[in-house]
Design an enzyme around this catalytic site. Structure first.
Site, PDB file in Angstrom:
ATOM      1  N   HIS A  16      29.055 -37.758  34.402  1.00 43.93           N
ATOM      2  CA  HIS A  16      28.112 -37.660  35.917  1.00 43.93           C
ATOM      3  C   HIS A  16      28.729 -36.189  35.551  1.00 43.93           C
ATOM      4  O   HIS A  16      29.443 -35.407  34.778  1.00 43.93           O
ATOM      5  CB  HIS A  16      28.578 -38.132  37.435  1.00 43.93           C
ATOM      6  CG  HIS A  16      30.522 -37.810  37.519  1.00 43.93           C
ATOM      7  ND1 HIS A  16      30.006 -36.983  38.471  1.00 43.93           N
ATOM      8  CD2 HIS A  16      31.033 -37.029  36.953  1.00 43.93           C
ATOM      9  CE1 HIS A  16      31.740 -36.198  38.739  1.00 43.93           C
ATOM     10  NE2 HIS A  16      32.026 -35.736  37.870  1.00 43.93           N
ATOM     11  N   CYS A  35      33.749 -30.100  36.927  1.00 43.76           N
ATOM     12  CA  CYS A  35      32.682 -31.688  37.372  1.00 43.76           C
ATOM     13  C   CYS A  35      31.924 -30.777  36.939  1.00 43.76           C
ATOM     14  O   CYS A  35      30.215 -31.914  37.716  1.00 43.76           O
ATOM     15  CB  CYS A  35      33.390 -32.388  38.232  1.00 43.76           C
ATOM     16  SG  CYS A  35      35.170 -34.053  38.100  1.00 43.76           S
ATOM     17  N   HIS A  41      29.853 -34.990  31.696  1.00 46.11           N
ATOM     18  CA  HIS A  41      30.976 -35.435  30.676  1.00 46.11           C
ATOM     19  C   HIS A  41      31.577 -36.655  32.113  1.00 46.11           C
ATOM     20  O   HIS A  41      30.619 -36.934  32.866  1.00 46.11           O
ATOM     21  CB  HIS A  41      32.452 -33.836  31.706  1.00 46.11           C
ATOM     22  CG  HIS A  41      32.841 -34.003  33.405  1.00 46.11           C
ATOM     23  ND1 HIS A  41      31.431 -33.330  34.149  1.00 46.11           N
ATOM     24  CD2 HIS A  41      33.550 -34.573  34.298  1.00 46.11           C
ATOM     25  CE1 HIS A  41      31.712 -33.629  35.447  1.00 46.11           C
ATOM     26  NE2 HIS A  41      32.900 -34.573  35.289  1.00 46.11           N
ATOM     27  N   HIS A  43      34.046 -39.647  32.875  1.00 43.46           N
ATOM     28  CA  HIS A  43      35.592 -40.202  32.893  1.00 43.46           C
ATOM     29  C   HIS A  43      35.909 -41.446  32.951  1.00 43.46           C
ATOM     30  O   HIS A  43      34.659 -42.093  32.831  1.00 43.46           O
ATOM     31  CB  HIS A  43      35.128 -39.906  34.891  1.00 43.46           C
ATOM     32  CG  HIS A  43      35.717 -38.786  35.654  1.00 43.46           C
ATOM     33  ND1 HIS A  43      36.831 -37.866  35.144  1.00 43.46           N
ATOM     34  CD2 HIS A  43      34.540 -38.374  35.997  1.00 43.46           C
ATOM     35  CE1 HIS A  43      36.392 -36.486  35.664  1.00 43.46           C
ATOM     36  NE2 HIS A  43      35.341 -36.565  35.935  1.00 43.46           N
ATOM     37  N   ASP A  81      28.634 -48.790  33.255  1.00 37.30           N
ATOM     38  CA  ASP A  81      29.286 -48.607  32.094  1.00 37.30           C
ATOM     39  C   ASP A  81      28.492 -48.073  31.050  1.00 37.30           C
ATOM     40  O   ASP A  81      27.396 -48.663  30.764  1.00 37.30           O
ATOM     41  CB  ASP A  81      29.702 -49.959  31.668  1.00 37.30           C
ATOM     42  CG  ASP A  81      31.393 -49.727  30.879  1.00 37.30           C
ATOM     43  OD1 ASP A  81      31.790 -48.546  31.194  1.00 37.30           O
ATOM     44  OD2 ASP A  81      30.931 -50.549  30.101  1.00 37.30           O
ATOM     45  N   HIS A  82      29.504 -47.252  30.478  1.00 39.71           N
ATOM     46  CA  HIS A  82      29.033 -46.180  29.458  1.00 39.71           C
ATOM     47  C   HIS A  82      27.294 -45.336  30.142  1.00 39.71           C
ATOM     48  O   HIS A  82      26.655 -45.232  28.937  1.00 39.71           O
ATOM     49  CB  HIS A  82      28.516 -47.164  28.300  1.00 39.71           C
ATOM     50  CG  HIS A  82      29.815 -47.154  27.085  1.00 39.71           C
ATOM     51  ND1 HIS A  82      30.572 -47.535  27.732  1.00 39.71           N
ATOM     52  CD2 HIS A  82      29.704 -46.600  26.037  1.00 39.71           C
ATOM     53  CE1 HIS A  82      31.772 -47.409  27.118  1.00 39.71           C
ATOM     54  NE2 HIS A  82      31.702 -46.557  26.429  1.00 39.71           N
ATOM     55  N   GLU A 128      39.307 -41.716  39.887  1.00 38.58           N
ATOM     56  CA  GLU A 128      38.448 -41.288  38.830  1.00 38.58           C
ATOM     57  C   GLU A 128      39.692 -40.299  37.432  1.00 38.58           C
ATOM     58  O   GLU A 128      38.676 -40.356  36.542  1.00 38.58           O
ATOM     59  CB  GLU A 128      37.891 -40.001  39.548  1.00 38.58           C
ATOM     60  CG  GLU A 128      36.954 -38.693  38.701  1.00 38.58           C
ATOM     61  CD  GLU A 128      36.119 -38.246  39.123  1.00 38.58           C
ATOM     62  OE1 GLU A 128      35.252 -37.964  39.685  1.00 38.58           O
ATOM     63  OE2 GLU A 128      37.081 -36.912  39.656  1.00 38.58           O
TER      64      GLU A 128
HETATM   65 NI    NI Z   1      33.897 -35.159  37.498  1.00 39.00          NI
END
Ligand code: NI
Length: 139
Positions: A16, A35, A41, A43, A81-82, A128
């Site tokens: 995200h 972020c 990037h 998490h 997911d992914h 997160e």
């Molecule tokens: Ni982030």
């Protein structure tokens, strides 16, 4: 009657970015920190879903945990997911991908199915990073 809270954890990894297009890169970095990285990037998220109820006289269960896991996977995990939360996830369209907003959206994805399975959704906890998590109770 005794009310018990039971919790199921699932995990997902997703990309995200937090940034406002109307802010300068400097302001975005100041407010959103790492972020705001322009090239995204990721998490490794963990999500805990808590359901309340009285244990069934027949099974002793508040809700069948494998059924709860199935609901979480179908309604949330398989969709994020992914994936890139900002680009790929329909239920996050139009929302900033903060942990807070993601927890609210996860609640909305789950509530109906959990109610249909005989449970009462009382908490979504979303982590997160190791040091940060949020909790949403539906209000
Ligand atoms: Ni982030």
């Amino acid at each position: 009657m005794a009310v018990v809270h039971i919790t199921r954890r699932e995990r997902f990894s997703a990309a995200h970015r937090l940034s406002r297009p109307d802010w300068s890169p400097e302001k975005n970095l100041e407010v959103f920190g790492k972020c705001s990285n322009p090239n995204w990037h990721g998490h490794n998220y963990e999500v805990w879903v808590t359901v309340a109820g009285a244990p069934s006289a027949e099974t002793g269960f508040v809700i069948d945990l494998s059924e709860l896991g199935k609901i979480m996977r179908e309604q949330v995990i398989d969709l994020v997911d992914h994936k890139n939360i900002d680009l790929d996830v329909a239920f996050m369209k139009g929302r900033y991908s903060s942990t807070e907003n993601l927890a609210i959206a996860i609640w909305e994805q789950l509530e109906e199915r959990i109610t249909a399975a005989g449970g009462k959704l009382v908490k979504v906890k979303l982590q997160e990073t190791e040091n940060n998590f949020v909790e949403y109770h539906g209000e």
